[in-house]
Structure formats: C-alpha cells, structure tokens
Motif scaffolding. Structure first.
Motif, PDB file in Angstrom:
ATOM      1  N   SER A  24      50.500  27.737 -48.526  1.00 42.24           N
ATOM      2  CA  SER A  24      49.703  28.010 -47.529  1.00 42.24           C
ATOM      3  C   SER A  24      47.928  27.862 -47.855  1.00 42.24           C
ATOM      4  CB  SER A  24      49.819  29.534 -47.474  1.00 42.24           C
ATOM      5  OG  SER A  24      49.378  30.092 -48.468  1.00 42.24           O
ATOM      6  N   SER A  25      47.805  27.578 -49.087  1.00 44.84           N
ATOM      7  CA  SER A  25      46.416  27.134 -49.576  1.00 44.84           C
ATOM      8  C   SER A  25      45.969  25.772 -49.127  1.00 44.84           C
ATOM      9  CB  SER A  25      46.097  27.449 -50.945  1.00 44.84           C
ATOM     10  OG  SER A  25      46.324  28.931 -51.168  1.00 44.84           O
ATOM     11  N   GLU A  27      46.926  23.266 -47.168  1.00 40.95           N
ATOM     12  CA  GLU A  27      46.528  22.832 -45.740  1.00 40.95           C
ATOM     13  C   GLU A  27      45.020  23.307 -45.432  1.00 40.95           C
ATOM     14  OE1 GLU A  27      48.199  21.692 -41.346  1.00 40.95           O
ATOM     15  OE2 GLU A  27      48.609  23.503 -42.244  1.00 40.95           O
ATOM     16  N   PHE A  28      44.807  24.501 -45.673  1.00 37.83           N
ATOM     17  CA  PHE A  28      43.361  25.138 -45.449  1.00 37.83           C
ATOM     18  C   PHE A  28      42.430  24.538 -46.246  1.00 37.83           C
ATOM     19  CE2 PHE A  28      40.238  28.421 -45.287  1.00 37.83           C
ATOM     20  CZ  PHE A  28      39.993  28.241 -43.980  1.00 37.83           C
ATOM     21  N   VAL A  31      40.464  21.753 -45.032  1.00 37.39           N
ATOM     22  CA  VAL A  31      39.499  21.822 -43.944  1.00 37.39           C
ATOM     23  C   VAL A  31      38.045  21.928 -44.548  1.00 37.39           C
ATOM     24  CG1 VAL A  31      38.505  23.392 -42.044  1.00 37.39           C
ATOM     25  CG2 VAL A  31      41.049  22.892 -42.226  1.00 37.39           C
ATOM     26  N   PHE A  47      33.173  33.022 -48.800  1.00 37.18           N
ATOM     27  CA  PHE A  47      33.635  34.278 -47.983  1.00 37.18           C
ATOM     28  C   PHE A  47      33.346  35.638 -48.508  1.00 37.18           C
ATOM     29  CE2 PHE A  47      36.548  33.593 -44.532  1.00 37.18           C
ATOM     30  CZ  PHE A  47      36.541  32.106 -44.435  1.00 37.18           C
ATOM     31  N   CYS A 112      35.641  30.516 -40.883  1.00 35.04           N
ATOM     32  CA  CYS A 112      36.344  32.040 -40.534  1.00 35.04           C
ATOM     33  C   CYS A 112      36.843  31.821 -39.297  1.00 35.04           C
ATOM     34  CB  CYS A 112      35.236  33.026 -40.165  1.00 35.04           C
ATOM     35  SG  CYS A 112      35.534  34.868 -40.714  1.00 35.04           S
ATOM     36  N   VAL A 114      38.322  29.111 -38.172  1.00 29.80           N
ATOM     37  CA  VAL A 114      39.435  28.226 -38.680  1.00 29.80           C
ATOM     38  C   VAL A 114      40.709  29.050 -39.738  1.00 29.80           C
ATOM     39  CG1 VAL A 114      40.191  26.343 -40.047  1.00 29.80           C
ATOM     40  CG2 VAL A 114      38.091  26.142 -38.850  1.00 29.80           C
ATOM     41  N   ALA A 115      40.115  29.847 -40.311  1.00 25.49           N
ATOM     42  CA  ALA A 115      40.900  30.722 -41.054  1.00 25.49           C
ATOM     43  C   ALA A 115      41.835  31.649 -40.208  1.00 25.49           C
ATOM     44  CB  ALA A 115      40.108  31.597 -42.117  1.00 25.49           C
ATOM     45  N   GLN A 116      41.096  32.068 -39.216  1.00 29.81           N
ATOM     46  CA  GLN A 116      41.788  32.980 -38.300  1.00 29.81           C
ATOM     47  C   GLN A 116      42.986  32.557 -37.494  1.00 29.81           C
ATOM     48  OE1 GLN A 116      38.902  34.888 -35.971  1.00 29.81           O
ATOM     49  NE2 GLN A 116      40.093  36.583 -35.335  1.00 29.81           N
ATOM     50  N   TYR A 118      44.444  29.771 -38.484  1.00 28.76           N
ATOM     51  CA  TYR A 118      45.690  29.320 -39.642  1.00 28.76           C
ATOM     52  C   TYR A 118      46.258  30.664 -40.035  1.00 28.76           C
ATOM     53  CZ  TYR A 118      47.504  27.090 -43.690  1.00 28.76           C
ATOM     54  OH  TYR A 118      48.488  26.725 -44.646  1.00 28.76           O
ATOM     55  N   ASP A 119      45.539  31.554 -40.144  1.00 26.04           N
ATOM     56  CA  ASP A 119      46.326  33.083 -40.420  1.00 26.04           C
ATOM     57  C   ASP A 119      47.273  33.145 -39.161  1.00 26.04           C
ATOM     58  OD1 ASP A 119      46.148  34.915 -42.404  1.00 26.04           O
ATOM     59  OD2 ASP A 119      46.148  36.337 -40.893  1.00 26.04           O
ATOM     60  N   ALA A 121      48.868  31.336 -37.369  1.00 28.32           N
ATOM     61  CA  ALA A 121      50.036  30.123 -37.515  1.00 28.32           C
ATOM     62  C   ALA A 121      50.864  30.460 -38.383  1.00 28.32           C
ATOM     63  CB  ALA A 121      49.331  28.596 -37.583  1.00 28.32           C
ATOM     64  N   LEU A 122      50.349  31.027 -39.668  1.00 32.83           N
ATOM     65  CA  LEU A 122      51.438  31.311 -40.520  1.00 32.83           C
ATOM     66  C   LEU A 122      51.988  32.656 -40.159  1.00 32.83           C
ATOM     67  CD1 LEU A 122      49.089  31.119 -43.787  1.00 32.83           C
ATOM     68  CD2 LEU A 122      51.203  29.687 -43.174  1.00 32.83           C
TER      69      LEU A 122
ATOM     70  N   PHE B   7      37.079  38.748 -38.144  1.00 33.10           N
ATOM     71  CA  PHE B   7      38.282  38.518 -39.193  1.00 33.10           C
ATOM     72  C   PHE B   7      37.666  38.856 -40.491  1.00 33.10           C
ATOM     73  CE2 PHE B   7      40.405  35.143 -41.640  1.00 33.10           C
ATOM     74  CZ  PHE B   7      41.476  35.628 -41.533  1.00 33.10           C
ATOM     75  N   LEU B   9      38.632  38.669 -44.231  1.00 35.42           N
ATOM     76  CA  LEU B   9      39.073  37.812 -45.494  1.00 35.42           C
ATOM     77  C   LEU B   9      40.219  38.518 -46.341  1.00 35.42           C
ATOM     78  CD1 LEU B   9      39.656  35.378 -47.262  1.00 35.42           C
ATOM     79  CD2 LEU B   9      37.670  36.076 -48.421  1.00 35.42           C
ATOM     80  N   PHE B  12      43.446  37.681 -45.042  1.00 31.46           N
ATOM     81  CA  PHE B  12      43.721  36.398 -44.834  1.00 31.46           C
ATOM     82  C   PHE B  12      45.085  35.990 -45.682  1.00 31.46           C
ATOM     83  CE2 PHE B  12      42.335  32.025 -45.469  1.00 31.46           C
ATOM     84  CZ  PHE B  12      43.070  31.301 -44.390  1.00 31.46           C
ATOM     85  N   LEU B  13      46.080  35.501 -45.264  1.00 35.91           N
ATOM     86  CA  LEU B  13      47.383  35.466 -45.926  1.00 35.91           C
ATOM     87  C   LEU B  13      47.202  34.714 -47.211  1.00 35.91           C
ATOM     88  CD1 LEU B  13      49.946  37.111 -45.514  1.00 35.91           C
ATOM     89  CD2 LEU B  13      50.614  35.171 -44.157  1.00 35.91           C
ATOM     90  N   PRO B  14      46.587  33.576 -47.016  1.00 34.44           N
ATOM     91  CA  PRO B  14      46.523  32.419 -48.233  1.00 34.44           C
ATOM     92  C   PRO B  14      45.595  33.082 -49.519  1.00 34.44           C
ATOM     93  CG  PRO B  14      46.299  31.190 -46.348  1.00 34.44           C
ATOM     94  CD  PRO B  14      46.300  32.698 -45.948  1.00 34.44           C
ATOM     95  N   LEU B  17      48.021  35.975 -50.936  1.00 34.78           N
ATOM     96  CA  LEU B  17      49.239  35.119 -51.593  1.00 34.78           C
ATOM     97  C   LEU B  17      48.748  34.846 -52.839  1.00 34.78           C
ATOM     98  CD1 LEU B  17      50.764  33.316 -48.685  1.00 34.78           C
ATOM     99  CD2 LEU B  17      51.917  34.974 -50.144  1.00 34.78           C
ATOM    100  N   ASN B  18      47.221  34.162 -52.918  1.00 35.57           N
ATOM    101  CA  ASN B  18      46.844  33.632 -54.110  1.00 35.57           C
ATOM    102  C   ASN B  18      46.682  34.808 -55.225  1.00 35.57           C
ATOM    103  OD1 ASN B  18      46.293  30.939 -54.611  1.00 35.57           O
ATOM    104  ND2 ASN B  18      45.307  30.962 -52.730  1.00 35.57           N
ATOM    105  N   LEU B 141      57.688  31.032 -45.876  1.00 34.25           N
ATOM    106  CA  LEU B 141      56.393  30.691 -45.824  1.00 34.25           C
ATOM    107  C   LEU B 141      56.417  29.354 -46.548  1.00 34.25           C
ATOM    108  CD1 LEU B 141      54.034  33.572 -45.948  1.00 34.25           C
ATOM    109  CD2 LEU B 141      54.161  32.208 -44.164  1.00 34.25           C
ATOM    110  N   ALA B 147      51.687  23.896 -40.978  1.00 32.76           N
ATOM    111  CA  ALA B 147      51.778  24.009 -39.665  1.00 32.76           C
ATOM    112  C   ALA B 147      50.393  23.182 -39.145  1.00 32.76           C
ATOM    113  CB  ALA B 147      51.681  25.421 -39.291  1.00 32.76           C
ATOM    114  N   PHE B 149      47.442  23.441 -37.186  1.00 31.66           N
ATOM    115  CA  PHE B 149      46.992  24.735 -36.510  1.00 31.66           C
ATOM    116  C   PHE B 149      45.705  24.451 -36.010  1.00 31.66           C
ATOM    117  CE2 PHE B 149      45.120  24.226 -40.756  1.00 31.66           C
ATOM    118  CZ  PHE B 149      43.793  24.492 -40.597  1.00 31.66           C
TER     119      PHE B 149
END
Lengths: 150, 150
Positions: A24-25, A27-28, A31, A47, A112, A114-116, A118-119, A121-122, B7, B9, B12-14, B17-18, B141, B147, B149
């Motif tokens: 999950s990290s 691909e983001f 960006v 952030f 932010c 983009v993160a939203q 992406y989140d 999509a996950l 939004f 952070l 934020f899922l990534p 997860l991290n 995941l 994905a 996105f």
DNA sequence: GTGTAATAGTTGATTTTGTAACTAACAAGA
DNA sequence: TCTTGTTAGTTACAAAATCAACTATTACAC
C-alpha cells in the motif's frame, strides 16, 4: 501435551502487516516522488506539519514514531527546497519550530487529495465493517508499547 | 460543490499500516538478530523455506514481495552460515533450489515458537473478532494488485 | 542454426538508513 | 557557581536497500 496446530507464518501478524504496508505504500510513493521528489520520511514530516501546523522536530518524532536523525535529514531537505521554514524558540533556544511555507501547504493540499483517493481505492477492497475494524485494530497495535512476550 | 470533511492523515491506511508494521516488527527483530545474527531479509527467506520446503529464489521473491537483489544477498549469507544449501536444477541450469539444512530447520523451529508467542501477545490486544477481521483484511490488501487510483 | 527476447540470479555504484557520538542549551541541586 | 543530568538537534561512520547493468541460460520465431 496436546498436539498444537503448526504455526503458519502466513498468519503471523508482523508478516501480514509488512506485506500490506509494503504494497500500500509503494504505489503512493510514486506520486510524491514524481511530483515533488520527496522521500517517505519527507512526505511524513510534510503531512504532520500540514495536519498540526507549527510543531517541533521531536514532537513529530513522537507522533510519527520516526527516529530523530531521519527527521533531522527530512527537515533539512524540506527546508532546502522551501517547503518549510525553521524558527528558533525564544524561550528555549534548543528547540526549533517548523512550519510549512505557502509552497509546502500547496504540496500538502495536493498530496492530501491524492492520498484521499488512494485511501478510498484501498478501502474499496473491503467492506465497511472490515475497514472500520481494520483501522481500529491498527491504531491499537501502533499505539501499543512493545509487549514483553518472551 | 459540497463541503468535504478534511482528510486526516491519521486515518490514512498506508500510514496506519506502516506504523503498526513498524512497531510489531521491531521487537521481534531483536530476537532473530540476537540469536542468529540475522537481518530481516534473511529471516523472511528462512521462514519461507521453513514453511514451503525446497523452493527457488524467485519463488520466494514472488511470495514475499521482496526484490531479487535482497533475496540474493540474504541467500548468500544464509548459505555462508550453513542455514541452507543451494543446488542447481538439472533441467534448467539457471535455477537454483534452496533448502534448509538441519541447522536451518532448527533455527526455523526455534524462531517459529518465538513468533507464535509474539503473535499471541499482539493478538491479545484485540478481540477475537477483531483479530480475525484484521488478518482477513490484511491478506486482501497484501494480495491486491496495485490499484489504479489517479 | 541464428537472432531476439525472456528469465534466474549476481554484482557494483549510489542512496538511504541506523548507530553512536557529538554540540548546544537548559535545569536543578550542592 | 559548579557539577551532573537532560533534552533538542546534528553529524560521522557503518550497515543496508535500491537501481542499473551484467552473466548465463533457456525459449522461440524465423
């Protein structure tokens, strides 16, 4: 002694967490790397400042669980590229306050969004209930003191 | 355009997860580092071989989502310390089969026990239902294709 | 066969991280 | 005031990860 079910690494929580975090990290990362040439540590500092506004390096360290050298270097690079400014505290001249510049805030706002997405999509891969439980469980695990287990 | 909730952070899922992965990996790392002088990449290779028996480096790479250079170096060090042996495939002389030695299997069994205990300690912070949902969600995941996105 | 592409795995150069030692500033007790 | 201890942050050096280029082998079209 009763027969125990053999332990399966594929169920091992740190392993699953790592895999999911990695996937999950990555691909983001593309960006913020492509758009702003940022590393993960820099993005995280950005952030935190975006969310909390003015704060010190050590405060970021506590919140993000990042080592202070990582932060020190991330701050240096962010300051160098004019994403943030550092100002010494008058009362205690050891501490330095960090704050995003207009450019930093713009990058934050952009990422932010983009993160939203992406989140979202996950999360789309999970049911609502799963997503809620997942976030709650992750927060507990992340907040926990290292458990004495051996 | 409707007002959107800003939004956060921290949701934020990534990021979550991290954080969780970091916390839960770090302590376990102490164990295999102290007992066998292993790095994370080595430990992961050992575990994959322990679970699946004889397999190739690239098969490990696919399963563990590790880069092949990481695996190459991990395998080298594990072989050097007699935790595994490498044998060329007769049919296709590019591929190499990896297999744990008795020493490797002993280390695997030992660390497996520790991992099991550690896993239990982590899970103890969650309810049974939470733990089950968590594992399921993480598997989804981790398995997911990146994905699109954006 | 020959040329081209694909795959398994390694190596070297560069980046990034981690560890430990360091400077600077403050705090607080003798 | 003079230790001694603590905290904020940096830096030097070592360890590790990443990226790109490489060898060796196989596959496959022509």
């Amino acid at each position: 002694m009763p027969e125990t079910t053999p332990f399966d690494l594929r169920q091992f929580l740190p392993y699953l967490l790592n895999q999911a975090a990695e996937v999950s990290s990555l691909e983001f990362q593309q960006v913020y790397k492509a758009r702003y040439g940022m590393l993960r540590a820099e993005w995280r500092v950005l952030f935190h400042l975006g969310i909390h506004g003015r704060m010190t390096a050590s405060a970021i360290g506590r919140m993000a669980k990042m080592h202070k050298t990582k932060i020190s270097r991330a701050v240096f690079r962010l300051a160098q590229r004019r994403f943030l400014i550092r100002t010494r505290d008058d009362g205690d001249r050891r501490v330095e306050h960090l704050e995003l510049t207009a450019q930093g805030r713009a990058a934050y706002a952009d990422l932010c969004r983009v993160a939203q997405d992406y989140d979202a999509a996950l999360i789309a891969q999970l049911s609502d209930r799963e997503a809620a439980v997942l976030r709650g469980a992750l927060e507990k695990l992340a907040a926990a003191e290292p458990a004495a287990f051996t």
